[in-house]
Design an enzyme around this catalytic site. Sequence first.
Site, mmCIF file in Angstrom:
data_model
loop_
_atom_site.group_PDB
_atom_site.id
_atom_site.type_symbol
_atom_site.label_atom_id
_atom_site.label_comp_id
_atom_site.label_asym_id
_atom_site.label_seq_id
_atom_site.Cartn_x
_atom_site.Cartn_y
_atom_site.Cartn_z
ATOM 1 N N SER A 231 67.720 -3.698 66.401
ATOM 2 C CA SER A 231 68.185 -5.009 66.787
ATOM 3 C C SER A 231 67.429 -5.633 67.953
ATOM 4 O O SER A 231 67.505 -6.856 68.136
ATOM 5 C CB SER A 231 69.674 -4.930 67.127
ATOM 6 O OG SER A 231 69.888 -4.103 68.245
ATOM 7 N N LYS B 254 67.031 -8.145 76.729
ATOM 8 C CA LYS B 254 67.809 -8.374 75.512
ATOM 9 C C LYS B 254 69.047 -9.189 75.867
ATOM 10 O O LYS B 254 69.598 -9.053 76.967
ATOM 11 C CB LYS B 254 68.201 -7.013 74.915
ATOM 12 C CG LYS B 254 68.829 -7.072 73.535
ATOM 13 C CD LYS B 254 68.970 -5.659 72.958
ATOM 14 C CE LYS B 254 69.617 -5.670 71.574
ATOM 15 N NZ LYS B 254 69.673 -4.301 70.991
ATOM 16 N N SER C 70 67.663 0.896 67.663
ATOM 17 C CA SER C 70 67.352 -0.500 67.980
ATOM 18 C C SER C 70 66.261 -0.751 69.010
ATOM 19 O O SER C 70 65.829 -1.883 69.162
ATOM 20 C CB SER C 70 68.603 -1.210 68.469
ATOM 21 O OG SER C 70 69.304 -1.709 67.368
HETATM 22 N N1 GLN Z 1 70.128 -0.724 62.836
HETATM 23 C C1 GLN Z 1 71.246 0.029 63.300
HETATM 24 C C2 GLN Z 1 72.512 -0.726 63.047
HETATM 25 O O1 GLN Z 1 72.427 -1.691 62.374
HETATM 26 C C3 GLN Z 1 71.081 0.355 64.753
HETATM 27 C C4 GLN Z 1 71.356 -0.783 65.614
HETATM 28 C C5 GLN Z 1 71.254 -0.432 67.057
HETATM 29 O O2 GLN Z 1 70.683 0.582 67.440
HETATM 30 N N2 GLN Z 1 71.873 -1.268 67.872
HETATM 31 O O3 GLN Z 1 73.563 -0.382 63.480
#
Ligand code: GLN
Length: 475
Positions: free
Chosen positions: A139, A64, A163
């Site tokens: 994400s 990532k 994410s």
């Molecule tokens: N979708 C969640 C957010 O928007 C989690 C994102 C994540 O785990 N980095 O914060």
Amino acid sequence: MSLYPLTAHALLDAFKSGKASAKEAYEDVLGRIKAVEPKVKAYVRQAKTSPDFSGGLPIPIALKDNLCTKQEEITCASRILKGFISPYDGGVIERVKKSGGVIVGFANQDEFAFGSSCETSCYGPTFNPWDLQCVPGGSSGGSAAAVAADEAVWALGSDTGGSIRQPASFCGIVGMKPTYGRVSRYGLIAFASSLDQIGPLTKDVRDCALLMNIIAGYDERDSTSVNEPVPDYTKALVNDVRGLKIGIPKEAFAEGLDPEVRASLEAALALLKKLGAAVKEVTLPHTPYAVATYYIVATAEASSNLARFDGVRYGLRAQPVKARKNALVDMYEETRSRGFGPEAKRRIMLGTYALSSGYYDAYYLRGQKVRTLIKNDLDEVFKDCDAIITPTSPTVAFKIGEKTSDPLSMYLSDIYTIPANLAGIPAISIPGGFSKSGLPIGLQLMGKAFDEEMLLRISYTYEQNTEWHTRKPKL
Ligand code: GLN
């Protein structure tokens, strides 16, 4: 023989028996990238460092874009970090390199990991390999899409509220968020420091155990790292759930749960029972508040973590066309206005508000209290259960653009994944079926702190008795 579709363990067998070499596997993956990347757009950058095939586990890996890797540009998919070259390797990167891992490239994500769809990236979206009109989740959507499309053998992502697990579920692969403190975050660009964890995205459960063996362990450079012995996770891969007790929270059948996802969950419960596990209805009464709590705590921490991006030390530095206040303040403002995208700005404003004097008690402090109640609910269930099962996400992958104009509906796609981050416990998403439209459905298992082995055991048993993980998208 094509090598790119193989799991890491199958590749390692092929290397051992002399049927294939690490270089061939890497080149095969590069060929696959060339063929499908124009459609999927999983990567934002190829690794600059030339590959070294001499290590013990030379598996092509995608990282990532928020994992600091020495001499590589790392941007968190944000304009504000464009041009930032990491001067060091993060803790997991050191471990991956030591194991012989071959870094293929850096995968797309939501900007600073803010999102559930990969659409807030400054590079544009990644496309779901199962349906190119759909999001891959987020994400860590680039990491998940890369693995699902066989553009990497496995990948690392980060999980603050889901994410790793939600994109794994949308892309039909395995994704695990380990216990808070199990994997070093040294070198992970911070989103919400009390929630962030790094974890594996893989083609099957055995690969998840293998990658956990590589990345788990103590690191004194991360003050939240826990000095607990690391088991050999592959030992947990036994095809046996007899005598285990699995809790199914009645709150899992929440409003908004897609009937097809519900049906997959019910089929999984029936299968686990048939295989000898006891399935018990439990309750997590405070989970309906989890999303609200998360968006107080996570944005508060994010607003504080993002304060460091001011144009002085990292990446972008922008000057206004006309002087406004004084040179330094103008530069801060211009850099942050131009560098951050709309979702990052929204979160900085929400978080700063929650932390501001006068509102701190009403929002941040109350959020922390509700967080404790959510954790207490889970502790209570784990007194009697070995694991908890839920869907990973209430729906299958949604269409690109479907939720971008309604942030709240986007935030709700994390209702099942957020509690594990708030409580710091491990959780995994595994392939659990397909919708009629051919999109993958994920199942989530949550476990006690530092009991990743239980999750691997149940997941492995489920996987051995189903065939979902063997299906591949047609690209
Ligand atoms: N979708 C969640 C957010 O928007 C989690 C994102 C994540 O785990 N980095 O914060």
